[in-house]
Design an enzyme around this catalytic site. Structure first.
Site, short mmCIF file in Angstrom:
data_model
loop_
_atom_site.label_atom_id
_atom_site.label_comp_id
_atom_site.label_asym_id
_atom_site.label_seq_id
_atom_site.Cartn_x
_atom_site.Cartn_y
_atom_site.Cartn_z
N LYS A 95 0.83 -1.21 0.00
CA LYS A 95 0.00 0.00 0.00
C LYS A 95 0.86 1.26 0.00
O LYS A 95 0.56 2.23 -0.71
CB LYS A 95 -0.94 -0.02 1.22
CG LYS A 95 -2.04 -1.06 1.09
CD LYS A 95 -2.67 -1.39 2.43
CE LYS A 95 -3.61 -2.58 2.29
NZ LYS A 95 -4.05 -3.13 3.57
N GLN A 139 -4.72 -1.70 9.77
CA GLN A 139 -4.48 -3.05 9.25
C GLN A 139 -4.97 -4.09 10.24
O GLN A 139 -4.61 -4.05 11.42
CB GLN A 139 -3.00 -3.26 8.96
CG GLN A 139 -2.66 -4.56 8.29
CD GLN A 139 -3.13 -4.62 6.84
OE1 GLN A 139 -3.20 -3.60 6.16
NE2 GLN A 139 -3.43 -5.81 6.36
N ASP A 162 -11.82 2.81 3.94
CA ASP A 162 -12.19 1.40 3.78
C ASP A 162 -13.68 1.24 3.52
O ASP A 162 -14.12 0.21 3.02
CB ASP A 162 -11.81 0.61 5.04
CG ASP A 162 -10.53 -0.19 4.85
OD1 ASP A 162 -10.06 -0.30 3.70
OD2 ASP A 162 -10.00 -0.70 5.83
#
Length: 334
Positions: A95, A139, A162
């Protein structure tokens, strides 16, 4: 990954399955050095997620450069990781690399496994207050002594890239409402279909799997696109019969080769979200990745299909970058 669970970006888990395994792609049969008509037809059915994601990332890079030139600011994405799981570390590195390539500022806070819940909440709160940060990603999984829902719920709605905040999911459920962000993997599935020329409006769509991460939001997104949607899950009595009526199948059950050729209507479009590992003695790792769909057999009847790997996977990070850019536009572009 396709398992149900708390919202947020979760490091995918691989399902070891020794049932029917995907055969390695065979070379195209040739005559005089040229591919056969059948091999050309099959190649035209494959949705190249890597290429589509690459094109999207180039578009994002261009938009970020234009934003920097006009406003003197660029999007910022914060990634919070707790602990030292190698798989989580790998995904976070991917990422960060994607952010760097797109010109997006990457904020990184790596905390030890022994960190307290209060310490993690403080980090999230600081990123919420940071005007240079437009998206926050925690995460998963978090250490067992932490309440994932509490930590994820502390992320500002406007920075929840997200897309799993209850208000975002609620807006996704309601006609006439649009969420600030949509979850990255299911959003990537819809974009793959659209960019591959698959008509969605009025089509019968089946989502195999009902996880909070992929299945349920994918079903909601398909309804937003005017599909007639059925969700097949572990308690569905006749999944094969239901799938066989579908114009579009999104397979996200986490079960290797669950969807067989006999389940597929001729010409159907298939998005395979599954990431399963099956034994393969020819590989150094002892396994290889395969999807929820029996790819080689499905290829004989489908109209379009994503491979595993190289299908949905690259789209997840592309959609994360897209959501971060959209967030930055709300903060920067007045």
């Amino acid at each position: 990954a396709t398992r149900a669970g708390a919202r947020g970006t979760r490091t995918p888990s691989r399902t070891h399955n020794s049932s029917s395994t995907l055969q390695a792609p065979q070379p195209a049969s040739t005559m005089g050095g040229r591919p056969s008509k059948q091999s050309k037809d099959n190649a035209s059915k494959i949705i190249d997620g890597k290429a589509i994601a690459g094109a999207i990332r180039l578009e994002i890079t261009a938009e970020v450069a234009a934003m920097k030139e006009k406003y003197g600011q660029v999007p910022g994405l914060a990634v919070v990781i707790v602990g030292s799981r190698p798989d989580s570390q790998t995904y976070v590195r991917m990422k960060r690399k994607a952010c760097d390539e797109a010109g997006i500022v990457s904020f990184h806070n790596e905390m030890p496994e022994s960190a307290t819940e209060e310490e993690v909440l403080k980090v999230v709160s600081d990123f919420n207050a940071n005007p240079a940060c437009h998206g926050i990603l925690v995460q998963l999984p978090l250490p067992k002594h932490m309440n994932e829902e509490k930590i994820l719920g502390a992320i500002s709605l406007g920075k929840d890239v997200d897309g799993f905040h209850p208000l975002n999911i609620g807006a996704l459920c309601m006609k006439g409402h649009e969420p600030l962000f949509m979850p990255c993997t299911p959003k990537g599935c819809i974009v793959l279909l659209e960019r591959s020329g698959v008509e969605l409006k009025g089509k019968n769509a089946v989502v195999v799997g009902r996880s909070n991460i992929v299945g349920m939001p994918a079903a909601l997104m398909l309804m937003k696109k005017d599909c007639t949607v059925t969700v097949v899950h572990s308690r569905t009595a006749n999944p094969e019969e239901i799938c066989r009526k579908a114009d579009i199948i999104i397979a996200a059950a986490g079960s290797a080769h669950m969807v067989k050729k006999s389940w597929i209507k001729r010409g159907a479009a298939i998005i395979d979200v599954g990431t399963n590992s099956v034994p393969d003695a020819s590989k150094k790792t002892g396994y290889r990745l395969t999807g929820d769909v029996d790819f080689d057999e499905a290829l004989k009847v489908c109209g379009k299909i994503t491979p595993v790997p190289g299908g949905v996977g690259p789209m997840t990070i592309a959609m994360l970058l897209s959501n971060t850019l959209d967030s930055a536009k709300r903060f920067i572009v007045k």
